[in-house]
Write a protein that holds these residues in place. Structure first.
Motif, PDB file in Angstrom:
ATOM      1  N   UNK A   1      40.116  15.863  13.738  1.00 49.27           N
ATOM      2  CA  UNK A   1      39.515  17.179  13.575  1.00 49.27           C
ATOM      3  C   UNK A   1      38.028  17.096  13.874  1.00 49.27           C
ATOM      4  N   UNK A   2      37.426  18.272  14.061  1.00 53.09           N
ATOM      5  CA  UNK A   2      36.011  18.359  14.421  1.00 53.09           C
ATOM      6  C   UNK A   2      35.130  18.859  13.290  1.00 53.09           C
ATOM      7  N   UNK A   3      35.667  19.741  12.453  1.00 54.04           N
ATOM      8  CA  UNK A   3      34.919  20.378  11.373  1.00 54.04           C
ATOM      9  C   UNK A   3      35.779  20.358  10.120  1.00 54.04           C
ATOM     10  N   UNK A   4      35.172  20.184   8.948  1.00 50.42           N
ATOM     11  CA  UNK A   4      35.905  20.273   7.681  1.00 50.42           C
ATOM     12  C   UNK A   4      35.449  21.522   6.936  1.00 50.42           C
TER      13      UNK A   4
ATOM     14  N   UNK B   1      40.638  32.064  11.256  1.00 47.98           N
ATOM     15  CA  UNK B   1      40.097  30.865  11.906  1.00 47.98           C
ATOM     16  C   UNK B   1      40.961  30.487  13.110  1.00 47.98           C
ATOM     17  N   UNK B   2      42.288  30.675  12.971  1.00 50.09           N
ATOM     18  CA  UNK B   2      43.217  30.301  14.037  1.00 50.09           C
ATOM     19  C   UNK B   2      43.109  31.213  15.257  1.00 50.09           C
ATOM     20  N   UNK B   3      42.400  32.309  15.150  1.00 50.61           N
ATOM     21  CA  UNK B   3      42.197  33.171  16.329  1.00 50.61           C
ATOM     22  C   UNK B   3      41.360  32.458  17.392  1.00 50.61           C
ATOM     23  N   UNK B   4      40.501  31.544  16.974  1.00 51.51           N
ATOM     24  CA  UNK B   4      39.563  30.916  17.901  1.00 51.51           C
ATOM     25  C   UNK B   4      39.599  29.388  17.863  1.00 51.51           C
ATOM     26  N   UNK B   5      40.338  28.807  16.911  1.00 51.81           N
ATOM     27  CA  UNK B   5      40.363  27.354  16.728  1.00 51.81           C
ATOM     28  C   UNK B   5      41.755  26.892  16.328  1.00 51.81           C
ATOM     29  N   UNK B   6      41.989  25.608  16.454  1.00 47.71           N
ATOM     30  CA  UNK B   6      43.172  25.011  15.853  1.00 47.71           C
ATOM     31  C   UNK B   6      42.859  24.714  14.388  1.00 47.71           C
ATOM     32  N   UNK B   7      43.840  24.878  13.512  1.00 44.79           N
ATOM     33  CA  UNK B   7      43.639  24.695  12.078  1.00 44.79           C
ATOM     34  C   UNK B   7      44.660  23.709  11.529  1.00 44.79           C
TER      35      UNK B   7
ATOM     36  N   UNK C   1      39.118  21.807  16.350  1.00 44.67           N
ATOM     37  CA  UNK C   1      40.132  21.674  15.301  1.00 44.67           C
ATOM     38  C   UNK C   1      39.423  21.660  13.954  1.00 44.67           C
ATOM     39  N   UNK C   2      39.795  22.602  13.093  1.00 52.30           N
ATOM     40  CA  UNK C   2      39.210  22.742  11.768  1.00 52.30           C
ATOM     41  C   UNK C   2      40.188  22.197  10.746  1.00 52.30           C
ATOM     42  N   UNK C   3      39.757  21.239   9.939  1.00 50.03           N
ATOM     43  CA  UNK C   3      40.569  20.790   8.810  1.00 50.03           C
ATOM     44  C   UNK C   3      40.140  21.589   7.591  1.00 50.03           C
ATOM     45  N   UNK C   4      41.051  22.395   7.063  1.00 50.09           N
ATOM     46  CA  UNK C   4      40.725  23.289   5.952  1.00 50.09           C
ATOM     47  C   UNK C   4      41.483  22.889   4.697  1.00 50.09           C
TER      48      UNK C   4
END
Length: 221
Positions: free
Chosen positions: A105-108, A29-35, A3-6
């Motif tokens: 989330x996992x990444x910012x 990004x949403x092709x491979x991760x949750x956003x 999950x990416x927090x953008x």
């Protein structure tokens, strides 16, 4: 799937330029991760209308959160006037909003503004942190502005350049952003020349087409 927090200040599926880039990078990004995309309230009607009327690839992986400063802290902003100061404050208070919403989330990823002179505060979460795409553009010489657009435009551009120099040379939060970022996405090599990030941090991502590969890179991180 992560999950990416953008942080996406400018995002609008009906516009081009920075707004269009923001929208398309979220989709990639949403092709491979949750956003989880954090953006301003004024973008809500356009995003919701477009998503309701169109088949959006990866829509199930995209969640928008809408956040603005209270009216008393933004009444002075009129269109582009005061946009830089508002963006700075918007970023400053964003971590408080995120914690209040109890988002996981996992990444910012601070996705825009697309410049190398305004900081992000997403590093406060102590998660893997991506900054960019950011670009660097040299100052336009006076001879290319004053004769065509007038002395007032040149003075305004000069003041804007002085503001940039303040951030590059004095703002401690820009230095922290650069140092805390695990990856800096750069649309040109001048970013490296200005910021001098540690070796291995900077990823050159051309302004055209780079987003199509970045989603896959995040998925493998």
């Amino acid at each position: 799937m992560k999950t990416i927090l953008a942080s996406v200040y400018a995002v609008n599926p009906y516009k081009g330029s920075e707004d269009g880039t923001g929208w398309n990078l979220v989709l990639q990004i949403a092709r491979f991760n949750k956003v989880i995309a954090i953006t301003r309230e004024n973008n809500r009607p356009f995003i919701e209308k477009y998503m309701a009327e169109n088949e959006v690839p990866g829509a199930a992986n995209i969640h928008f959160e809408y956040y603005d400063l209270p009216y008393w802290a933004r009444f002075w902003k009129k269109g582009s006037r005061g946009a830089l100061l508002y963006y700075y404050l918007w970023q400053w208070f964003m971590p408080r909003f995120i914690r209040k919403q109890k988002l996981q989330f996992d990444i910012v990823h601070n996705l825009n503004f697309h410049n190398d002179w305004t900081p992000s505060f997403l590093w406060k979460f102590r998660k893997p942190f991506v900054w960019g795409p950011v670009g660097h553009h040299p100052q336009v010489p006076k001879r290319f502005i004053a004769p065509v657009y007038g002395i007032k435009k040149w003075l305004a551009d000069s003041l804007r350049w002085k503001a940039k120099e303040f951030f590059w040379n004095i703002d401690p939060f820009l230095r922290i952003t650069k140092n805390k970022a695990d990856r800096i996405l750069a649309i040109n090599t001048d970013v490296d020349k200005m910021l001098h990030p540690k070796e291995g941090k900077l990823v050159l991502m051309e302004a055209m087409g780079g987003g199509f590969t970045w989603g896959a890179v995040l998925a493998r991180w």
